[in-house]
Design a protein around this motif. Structure first.
Motif, mmCIF file in Angstrom:
data_model
loop_
_atom_site.group_PDB
_atom_site.id
_atom_site.type_symbol
_atom_site.label_atom_id
_atom_site.label_comp_id
_atom_site.label_asym_id
_atom_site.label_seq_id
_atom_site.Cartn_x
_atom_site.Cartn_y
_atom_site.Cartn_z
ATOM 1 N N ALA A 24 10.446 -6.784 2.348
ATOM 2 C CA ALA A 24 10.712 -6.080 1.094
ATOM 3 C C ALA A 24 9.993 -4.735 1.095
ATOM 4 C CB ALA A 24 10.271 -6.924 -0.097
ATOM 5 N N TYR A 25 9.005 -4.589 1.994
ATOM 6 C CA TYR A 25 8.252 -3.344 2.121
ATOM 7 C C TYR A 25 8.862 -2.484 3.217
ATOM 8 C CZ TYR A 25 4.760 -5.671 -0.726
ATOM 9 O OH TYR A 25 4.129 -6.323 -1.754
ATOM 10 N N ASN A 26 8.642 -1.197 3.140
ATOM 11 C CA ASN A 26 9.139 -0.275 4.155
ATOM 12 C C ASN A 26 8.178 -0.310 5.338
ATOM 13 O OD1 ASN A 26 10.612 1.669 5.454
ATOM 14 N ND2 ASN A 26 9.721 3.369 4.334
ATOM 15 N N ILE A 27 8.417 -1.248 6.254
ATOM 16 C CA ILE A 27 7.534 -1.422 7.400
ATOM 17 C C ILE A 27 8.260 -1.049 8.682
ATOM 18 C CG2 ILE A 27 6.141 -3.195 6.279
ATOM 19 C CD1 ILE A 27 7.690 -5.280 7.888
ATOM 20 N N ASN A 28 7.489 -0.810 9.731
ATOM 21 C CA ASN A 28 8.068 -0.549 11.039
ATOM 22 C C ASN A 28 7.226 -1.264 12.087
ATOM 23 O OD1 ASN A 28 5.853 1.133 11.822
ATOM 24 N ND2 ASN A 28 6.772 2.827 10.703
ATOM 25 N N GLN A 29 7.527 -1.022 13.351
ATOM 26 C CA GLN A 29 6.855 -1.754 14.427
ATOM 27 C C GLN A 29 5.364 -1.438 14.537
ATOM 28 O OE1 GLN A 29 8.847 -0.647 17.983
ATOM 29 N NE2 GLN A 29 7.888 1.345 18.116
ATOM 30 N N GLY A 59 -0.850 -9.314 0.488
ATOM 31 C CA GLY A 59 -0.561 -10.625 1.026
ATOM 32 C C GLY A 59 -1.437 -11.671 0.379
ATOM 33 N N PRO A 60 -1.283 -12.885 0.745
ATOM 34 C CA PRO A 60 -0.389 -13.411 1.779
ATOM 35 C C PRO A 60 1.060 -13.449 1.304
ATOM 36 C CG PRO A 60 -1.527 -15.216 0.711
ATOM 37 C CD PRO A 60 -2.066 -13.942 0.115
ATOM 38 N N MET A 61 1.954 -13.378 2.279
ATOM 39 C CA MET A 61 3.376 -13.424 1.977
ATOM 40 C C MET A 61 4.132 -14.016 3.154
ATOM 41 S SD MET A 61 4.400 -9.423 2.318
ATOM 42 C CE MET A 61 2.877 -8.754 1.708
ATOM 43 N N SER A 62 5.336 -14.472 2.861
ATOM 44 C CA SER A 62 6.185 -15.050 3.908
ATOM 45 C C SER A 62 6.827 -13.925 4.716
ATOM 46 C CB SER A 62 7.272 -15.917 3.280
ATOM 47 O OG SER A 62 8.181 -15.095 2.567
ATOM 48 N N GLU A 63 7.445 -14.303 5.815
ATOM 49 C CA GLU A 63 8.159 -13.337 6.647
ATOM 50 C C GLU A 63 9.239 -12.625 5.837
ATOM 51 O OE1 GLU A 63 11.379 -13.832 10.142
ATOM 52 O OE2 GLU A 63 9.420 -14.722 10.576
ATOM 53 N N HIS A 64 9.952 -13.375 5.003
ATOM 54 C CA HIS A 64 11.016 -12.798 4.185
ATOM 55 C C HIS A 64 10.455 -11.759 3.208
ATOM 56 C CE1 HIS A 64 14.778 -12.505 2.035
ATOM 57 N NE2 HIS A 64 14.138 -12.772 0.897
ATOM 58 N N GLN A 65 9.336 -12.062 2.581
ATOM 59 C CA GLN A 65 8.730 -11.131 1.629
ATOM 60 C C GLN A 65 8.208 -9.877 2.328
ATOM 61 O OE1 GLN A 65 5.916 -14.027 0.219
ATOM 62 N NE2 GLN A 65 6.895 -14.123 -1.808
ATOM 63 N N GLU A 125 8.173 -12.837 16.897
ATOM 64 C CA GLU A 125 9.049 -13.368 15.846
ATOM 65 C C GLU A 125 9.308 -12.323 14.758
ATOM 66 O OE1 GLU A 125 4.833 -14.251 14.507
ATOM 67 O OE2 GLU A 125 5.906 -14.278 16.410
ATOM 68 N N LEU A 126 8.320 -11.469 14.492
ATOM 69 C CA LEU A 126 8.513 -10.423 13.479
ATOM 70 C C LEU A 126 9.363 -9.274 14.018
ATOM 71 C CD1 LEU A 126 5.010 -10.274 11.749
ATOM 72 C CD2 LEU A 126 7.085 -11.443 10.987
ATOM 73 N N ALA A 153 12.918 -10.333 13.630
ATOM 74 C CA ALA A 153 13.317 -10.212 12.224
ATOM 75 C C ALA A 153 13.434 -8.752 11.809
ATOM 76 C CB ALA A 153 12.306 -10.933 11.333
ATOM 77 N N LEU A 154 12.565 -7.885 12.328
ATOM 78 C CA LEU A 154 12.622 -6.460 11.997
ATOM 79 C C LEU A 154 13.937 -5.853 12.451
ATOM 80 C CD1 LEU A 154 11.002 -4.009 10.879
ATOM 81 C CD2 LEU A 154 10.254 -3.611 13.223
ATOM 82 N N ARG A 155 14.370 -6.211 13.649
ATOM 83 C CA ARG A 155 15.654 -5.708 14.155
ATOM 84 C C ARG A 155 16.821 -6.221 13.299
ATOM 85 N NH1 ARG A 155 12.915 -6.677 19.143
ATOM 86 N NH2 ARG A 155 12.357 -4.686 20.061
ATOM 87 N N GLN A 156 16.731 -7.441 12.837
ATOM 88 C CA GLN A 156 17.781 -8.001 11.991
ATOM 89 C C GLN A 156 17.820 -7.333 10.625
ATOM 90 O OE1 GLN A 156 16.767 -12.149 12.008
ATOM 91 N NE2 GLN A 156 17.821 -12.545 13.940
#
Length: 140
Positions: free
Chosen positions: A22-27, A13-19, A46-47, A50-53
């Motif tokens: 791009a990584y394989n992340i989870n809750q 980071g730092p990175m935006s929510e959209h960026q 808010e994340l 976005a994660l669900r979307q």
């Protein structure tokens, strides 16, 4: 807002929510807004939205594989709580072991039923009940 993630032993980071997605992340991925104070992603509403979307950070085949593995583990060795350890819910696994010991093994009947239900549910339902759910020990 800019975010930092801690993934594979590295701070990115730092990175935006959209960026971020791009990584394989989870809750449970560690997130920070300043690179110092780290919290799991699920503590950022808010994340999580976005994660669900973005499909929850999992590929559909990963969910299907995890569902099959957890279902079989719950049926075969459910009293050991291994299905919870696979899901990353360590406290749920420990509680399952304790409940199995306290009930002299009768708790395995509950985990047998849980395993059968896991195998019968859809991937979306499995993801909602066991992966996205922040509960320590989701049963049914």
């Amino acid at each position: 807002m800019n975010y930092y993630i801690y993934i594979n032993g590295t701070t990115v980071g730092p990175m935006s929510e959209h960026q971020l997605f791009a990584y394989n992340i989870n809750q449970n991925t560690s997130i920070s807004t300043d690179g110092v104070n780290w919290r799991p992603l699920y503590t950022y509403p808010e994340l999580m939205t976005a994660l669900r979307q973005h499909g929850g950070g999992y590929v559909a085949s990963e969910i299907a594989n995890k569902k099959l593995l957890c279902g079989l583990l719950a049926i075969i060795v459910g009293g050991l709580g291994i299905q919870y350890f696979v899901l990353g819910k360590t406290m749920g696994g420990i509680l399952t072991i304790l409940l199995t010991c306290i009930t002299c093994g009768c708790w395995t009947i509950i985990t047998l039923i849980q395993g059968i239900l896991m195998l019968c549910m859809s991937e979306e339902e499995f993801k909602r009940k066991y992966i996205d759910n922040p509960a320590t020990m989701p049963l049914f």
